[in-house]
Structure formats: C-alpha cells, structure tokens
Design an enzyme around this catalytic site. Structure first.
Site, short mmCIF file in Angstrom:
data_model
loop_
_atom_site.label_atom_id
_atom_site.label_comp_id
_atom_site.label_asym_id
_atom_site.label_seq_id
_atom_site.Cartn_x
_atom_site.Cartn_y
_atom_site.Cartn_z
N ARG A 1 41.72 -4.54 34.41
CA ARG A 1 42.84 -5.35 33.94
C ARG A 1 42.57 -6.86 34.07
O ARG A 1 43.30 -7.68 33.54
CB ARG A 1 44.10 -5.02 34.74
CG ARG A 1 44.53 -3.58 34.62
CD ARG A 1 45.78 -3.34 35.43
NE ARG A 1 46.90 -4.04 34.86
CZ ARG A 1 47.74 -3.53 33.97
NH1 ARG A 1 47.58 -2.30 33.55
NH2 ARG A 1 48.75 -4.23 33.50
N GLU B 1 33.33 -7.89 21.08
CA GLU B 1 33.96 -7.74 22.39
C GLU B 1 32.96 -7.58 23.52
O GLU B 1 33.10 -8.19 24.57
CB GLU B 1 34.84 -6.47 22.41
CG GLU B 1 36.20 -6.62 21.84
CD GLU B 1 36.98 -5.31 21.90
OE1 GLU B 1 38.09 -5.32 22.42
OE2 GLU B 1 36.47 -4.27 21.43
N ASN C 1 51.62 -10.46 38.34
CA ASN C 1 51.03 -10.23 37.02
C ASN C 1 52.08 -10.65 35.99
O ASN C 1 53.18 -10.11 35.99
CB ASN C 1 50.68 -8.74 36.86
CG ASN C 1 50.31 -8.39 35.43
OD1 ASN C 1 49.83 -9.24 34.69
ND2 ASN C 1 50.55 -7.15 35.04
N GLU D 1 36.83 -2.70 12.72
CA GLU D 1 36.75 -2.19 14.09
C GLU D 1 35.31 -2.26 14.63
O GLU D 1 35.09 -2.61 15.79
CB GLU D 1 37.31 -0.75 14.13
CG GLU D 1 37.22 -0.04 15.46
CD GLU D 1 37.97 -0.73 16.61
OE1 GLU D 1 38.68 -1.72 16.38
OE2 GLU D 1 37.80 -0.27 17.75
C1 G6P Z 1 43.25 -5.79 24.30
C2 G6P Z 1 42.12 -4.80 24.45
C3 G6P Z 1 41.85 -4.12 23.11
C4 G6P Z 1 43.13 -3.48 22.58
C5 G6P Z 1 44.26 -4.50 22.46
C6 G6P Z 1 45.59 -3.84 22.15
O1 G6P Z 1 42.84 -6.86 23.52
O2 G6P Z 1 40.96 -5.44 24.92
O3 G6P Z 1 40.87 -3.12 23.30
O4 G6P Z 1 42.88 -2.92 21.33
O5 G6P Z 1 44.41 -5.18 23.72
O6 G6P Z 1 45.95 -3.04 23.23
P1 G6P Z 1 46.95 -1.84 23.20
O7 G6P Z 1 47.02 -1.36 24.62
O8 G6P Z 1 48.27 -2.39 22.73
O9 G6P Z 1 46.42 -0.82 22.27
#
Ligand code: G6P
Length: 618
Positions: free
Chosen positions: A27, A498, A100, A491
């Site tokens: 996280r 990433e 957080n 994607e």
């Molecule tokens: C972050 C993660 C991504 C993910 C995005 C949306 O940027 O690094 O991998 O796709 O959040 O997250 P979610 O939990 O809403 O799918």
C-alpha cells in the site's frame, strides 16, 4: 495508499505490528514506523525506506509492550523522510497516531495550533491530527460527556474539526489499555481475535490472527480495551456492528514458490477466472446467474445508457465492457475515468445505469464517482474484488470478482476477472434482448472454457522473457490493437510503464498513422495484438507500416496462424477464441512481457516506485 496496523492484546506488540506492516507494504513503501506503549511512555521508531530498514533499527521486543501502532507510508504531504514518517506524536508526547488519508484543512488547523503555541516537527498533514487531539486532551474538559474517557472525548473533538479522509489508529500514554480507531473515506477494519484486537487498513494484516472482523463506516470510531470494543459515531452515539468472517486465508496472500506476488497472480489466472465464473454460468438453463444483481437485470435491460467508471487497469477492463455491452446488449455505453466523471457535472438521465469497477473497492476517485452517480439518481452497480470495501458498500448492488487478494501493485488477475464479469453481464443482457438461445449457449460454453486456454500462454513465459531481454534497452515501446484488443493494448502499455519504467504508449492500431508513426525508427519495439477476428487484415497493414519504417514487431497472434509468421520479428500465440472473448487471453502475454522486462531491469516488481496498490487519495 499508506497502510496502518495497530495491536492491543496480551502478546508483544512489535513483532505483530512488523508482520502486519510487511503484509500491508504494497500500500506504500517509502517510509515506515511503529510506536509502542511501555510503562506509561510512548516509544517511537521510524525511518525512511522500506519495512526492512525499520526492522534494522528496532529494539528487541519487550513483554510490557502489548499495545502499539504501525504505518507504512506513500508520501502525499512532505517528502519520504524519517521526520515525516508516521507515527506522529503530539507536542506533549502523550498522543501518537498513524494516519492513512489526506487532511484538506490541515494548513488552517496548523496555523491555528501554532498560534496556540504548538510546535510542529514534520511537513505532514497528519501531524495536525496528533496535535489537535493533544490540544483537546490537555485543555479543560468540562465539555467532556459523562461516561466517556478524556482520551476518547479528545479524539472525537478533534475528528469533528477535520476535513478530508482518514483511517486512524491512536494511542495515549495515560491509557495503557486503550486503542482507538477512526474512519472517514479511508478503509479501516478491526480484527476481533481471542483476547486480542488488530486494526488494519485491510484484511491481509489481520488474517494471520483471526478471520473475524468488523468493518467501520465513515465517521465512526472504535474504542478497544482488553474487555471488548465499542463503536460510536464521531459525535459519540453508540453504533452496533456485526462481526463478519473474512473470506480469504493467509495462504492466498503468501507467495508460495513464486519470486513475486505479480508472477504468482499472473499464473493463478486459470484458477482465479474459474472461481470468478464458478456457479455463475448455468449451461443447462443457458443463463447467467449473478446473485448480487439478479433483481437489477430488468433495469439493465431497459436502460438507454450505461456509464462505466473506473481508474487504471479497471478502466481498461471498462473499455472492454463498452465493446461487450454495445455488441451483445446493444446498449450505448460510455467509459469515464472516475477522476474526470466526478468533476464534470455528468448528465445522468432517468434510467441511466452506472457501473463502477474497482479491484480494491477503495480508490478515492471511483468511490467519489460512485457516490455522485447515486446522488444524481442513477442505479449504481459495482464490480469489485474486496468484499465489504467502501465501493462495494456504496453501490446499490454488485458482483464480486472472487479472485482472492491481489497484492502485486500492478493489477493482473483482477483485470481478467473484471472482463469475465462484464462478459457474463453482457451475454445475459444479449440473451434477454436479442441474441438467439443458440448464440448465447455457444458463447457461454466458450466463456466457460477460457480458464483452460490460459495454460498454453503461461507455458510461453520463458520465450516471452527472451523477447523482453532482446529489447530491454529500448526506452520507447508502442502497443497496438484494434476492436476488443484496443483496450488490451492500453493495458499492455500501462503494465510496462508501471513496473519496468519504460515509456510505452497504447493505441488503436489505425491511429498510429495520425502521429505516433513518426516515432518509429531504430528497431523500436511495437507490440501488436493481431489475433484472428474481423480486423485481422487491417492490422496486418499496420504491422507492415511499422516494419517498413524499421520498427521491431512483437506480435500476439492466434495459434496455428502461419501467415503471420512473416510479419513478426517475435511471435507469441494464444488459443483461438471469438474476438469478444480474446481480451482475457491476449492480455496475458503482455502481463508476462512487462513482468520479465521489470525483473531484467532489476526493479522491485511488486512495489514499483511512486505507485501504491490502493489509491485512497485524489
Ligand atoms: C492503482 C493501482 C492500479 C489499479 C488502480 C485502480 O493505480 O496501481 O493497478 O488499476 O489503482 O485500482 P482499483 O483498486 O480501483 O481497481
């Protein structure tokens, strides 16, 4: 986005906090710290860097320290330095917090506290919280409610002044047997064990101890002692909570024989997709059964317009959904980045259905978009992985992915499952609206068989690694696809960016000639998804255009396609399935390509720089 963990029980707190932080590290991982209470004093250890750096500076755990809080940070306000790391303690040294979220009015509160003589050490918004609680705690408490401790009163008084979001765990040196948690906009769970309690941002830090948990709602606090816990609103009204079972096990979040969570999650996809579809495809009745949204199918069938909202990888799944809903359901569909949707004053007509997609169920923008769509009268459905998460609780109804926890920051198995759920909904809509029973039955069978078609793709992992190795020094890549594989190209580019930090652009292949083709030279890698489908011949033309300009073509093609061989410098194959089911297969080589490129470049695949798994801030 930041992980918090806190412990109150009979065991030594430090090892439990450390273990929890390791599980939450995905996280946020730029700095970390813990605070424990020992003989009426708060002892804090914190540092910049990963949890490993924290581990190196910790003292031996002490038997007297059975209460503590911990934090792993993803910096928002202030650099990732030791001073800015959590926990933050108030100016009197009595109140320590881990946070957080983001406090939007921190600047005004900080100025006000400074005028009151409070000194700040860090640049963070979070330090305002400890100091504000400390301020109320040390002030005359004549306003304190009867039957409420001074500590709890001060926490509530402070929370009422905060604008923004928080998941909080708080300790006070005068209360060695009390732990307080609070939530608004950021996730917070309380694990209820035998004689012990763990507060955490998500269940991964809890399941090693207990599978019983309560999920706090916004504007709620929980006060925990050895005798039990009490949940209240921040204005001190008692709230009763139901203890629920956490549905996943420790085993699911361990890496097993894999070197990285991401690789494990890529290889899990035959299983995770099967689980996602299990019990939902009824081949005998020729129907889809999605318990969570069954009663909403009538709304969906009648809707004139669908809006899908999401971020990141989930947004790309949403784009596949657009193709599916328009082709199978014949419903006009728009896909919006949640961050744009929420600020755009969106038009929600009578009968608009909004679908929010999110792995974590906590992404701040997707949550805000969901709330806004609901306020404006839309029926809002969720496609979410984390059970009980904020988005899952905000939507009118929804479908869980059931793929187990996804720990790798770069999303993989959630994407294929999100597409699978969208496909199931679209087939059922099509069946109810206009596609024949025969066509529906064929599609259901083909969808059901997708998980077993993944294995031959995974078997090419070593060959894909060689492709990555051969192109590893190239700093710019293109990903190109058409139709259903256009979102897959986006994607693929996102995955590479990433985790390998290589610049990549995803495009509909035909758009290349309107600009990006100017980039192609000098063996630039161009990844084409050129599987058999309605636009196969067209994409061949696009591949030729790249080759003619000196690009290197990495082609994802259909098994047995002989013709394509002469167009491809590197070839990866996927089993033959109808175009509308292809994204669940064609994305796999791209996940593996990004994974191997990142490993070859020596990056920490599961914890890419600057990113966090769950983005709980705007
Ligand atoms: C972050 C993660 C991504 C993910 C995005 C949306 O940027 O690094 O991998 O796709 O959040 O997250 P979610 O939990 O809403 O799918």
């Amino acid at each position: 986005m930041c992980g918090i963990v806190a412990y109150l029980g009979n065991a030594k707190a430090q090892p439990i906090l450390l273990e929890g932080l390791k599980r939450l590290e995905y996280r946020g991982y730029d700095s970390a710290g813990i605070a424990v209470l020992n003989s009426g004093a708060i002892k804090i250890k914190k540092t910049s860097g990963r949890i490993k750096c924290l581990e190196d500076i910790l003292d031996k755990p002490d038997f007297n320290e059975t209460l503590g809080i911990g934090h792993t940070r993803w910096a928002t306000h202030g650099k990732p330095t030791t001073i800015n790391a959590h926990p933050h303690i108030d100016h009197t040294g009595k109140i320590a917090i881990v946070h957080n979220g983001i406090i939007e009015n921190y600047s005004a509160l900080k100025q006000w506290l400074q005028k009151e003589g409070v000194e700040f050490k860090s640049e963070t918004d979070s330090e305002v919280i400890s100091n504000l609680i400390g301020y109320f705690y040390n002030k005359d408490t004549s306003e304190e409610s009867a039957g409420q401790s001074k500590f709890e009163w001060a926490v509530q008084a402070a929370l009422q002044q905060l604008h923004g979001t928080y998941g909080l765990a708080i300790i006070c040196s005068d209360f060695p047997n009390v732990l307080i948690g609070a939530k608004k906009g950021s996730p917070l769970i309380l694990g209820v064990g035998a004689d012990e309690y763990i507060i955490a941002s998500d269940a991964s830090a809890i399941v090693g101890h207990t599978t019983r948990a309560i999920y706090l709602s916004d504007n709620e606090t929980v006060t925990i002692t050895h005798e039990g816990f009490q949940t209240k609103t921040i204005d001190n009204i008692k709230v009763e909570k139901v203890v629920k079972e956490i549905e996943f096990s420790l085993e699911q979040i361990e890496m097993g024989d894999f070197k990285h969570h991401m690789l494990k999650e890529i290889f899990e996809q035959p299983q995770s997709l099967s689980t996602c579809m299990s019990g939902r495809i009824d081949m005998i009745a020729n129907k889809i059964k999605l318990g969570g949204i069954d009663s909403f199918f009538r709304d969906l069938t009648k809707t004139k317009r669908l809006i899908i909202t999401a971020c990141g990888t989930a947004y790309h799944a949403g784009l596949v959904g657009e193709f599916l809903f328009e082709q199978l359901g014949r419903i006009p569909t728009e896909v919006e980045y949640a961050s744009e949707f929420r600020y755009r004053n969106p038009i929600i007509d009578d009968g608009t259905v909004v679908i929010s997609i999110s792995q974590s169920g906590e992404t701040a923008d997707t949550l805000a978009a969901t709330e806004q769509a609901k306020e404006r009268g839309a029926t809002v459905l969720g496609i979410v992985n984390v059970v009980g998460s904020s988005i899952a609780r905000t939507t009118d109804a929804g479908v869980y992915l059931h793929v187990g926890p996804e720990i790798g920051v770069a999303s993989t198995k959630a994407f294929t499952a999100q597409v699978a759920v969208l496909t199931m909904i679209a087939i059922e809509l099509g069946r109810r609206k206009h596609i024949s029973d025969d066509q529906a039955s064929r599609l259901l069978k083909q969808l059901f068989e997708i998980p077993e078609k993944i294995k031959p793709i995974l078997d090419q992992s070593e060959a894909i690694k060689e492709i990555a190795a051969a192109n590893i020094n190239k700093e710019n890549w293109l990903f190109l696809g058409r139709g259903f594989n256009y979102p897959v190209a986006l994607e693929g580019a996102l995955k590479l960016k990433e985790i390998s930090y290589i610049h990549a652009e995803g495009l509909p292949a035909a758009e290349m000639k309107h600009g990006p083709i100017a980039l192609i030279a000098d063996n630039m890698p161009a990844v084409f998804i050129a599987t058999k489908g309605p636009q196969y011949d067209k994409i061949m033309g696009n591949i030729e255009e790249v080759r003619a300009r000196g690009g290197k073509t990495i082609v994802v093609a259909t098994e047995g396609d002989e013709q394509i061989k002469r167009y491809a410098d590197y070839l990866i194959t996927v089993p033959d399935v109808p175009e509308l089911l292809q994204p669940m297969l064609t994305v796999l080589p791209l996940q593996l390509l990004a994974y191997h490129a990142a490993v070859l470049r020596g990056h920490d695949v599961d914890k890419p720089r600057n990113l966090a798994k769950s983005v709980t801030v705007e």
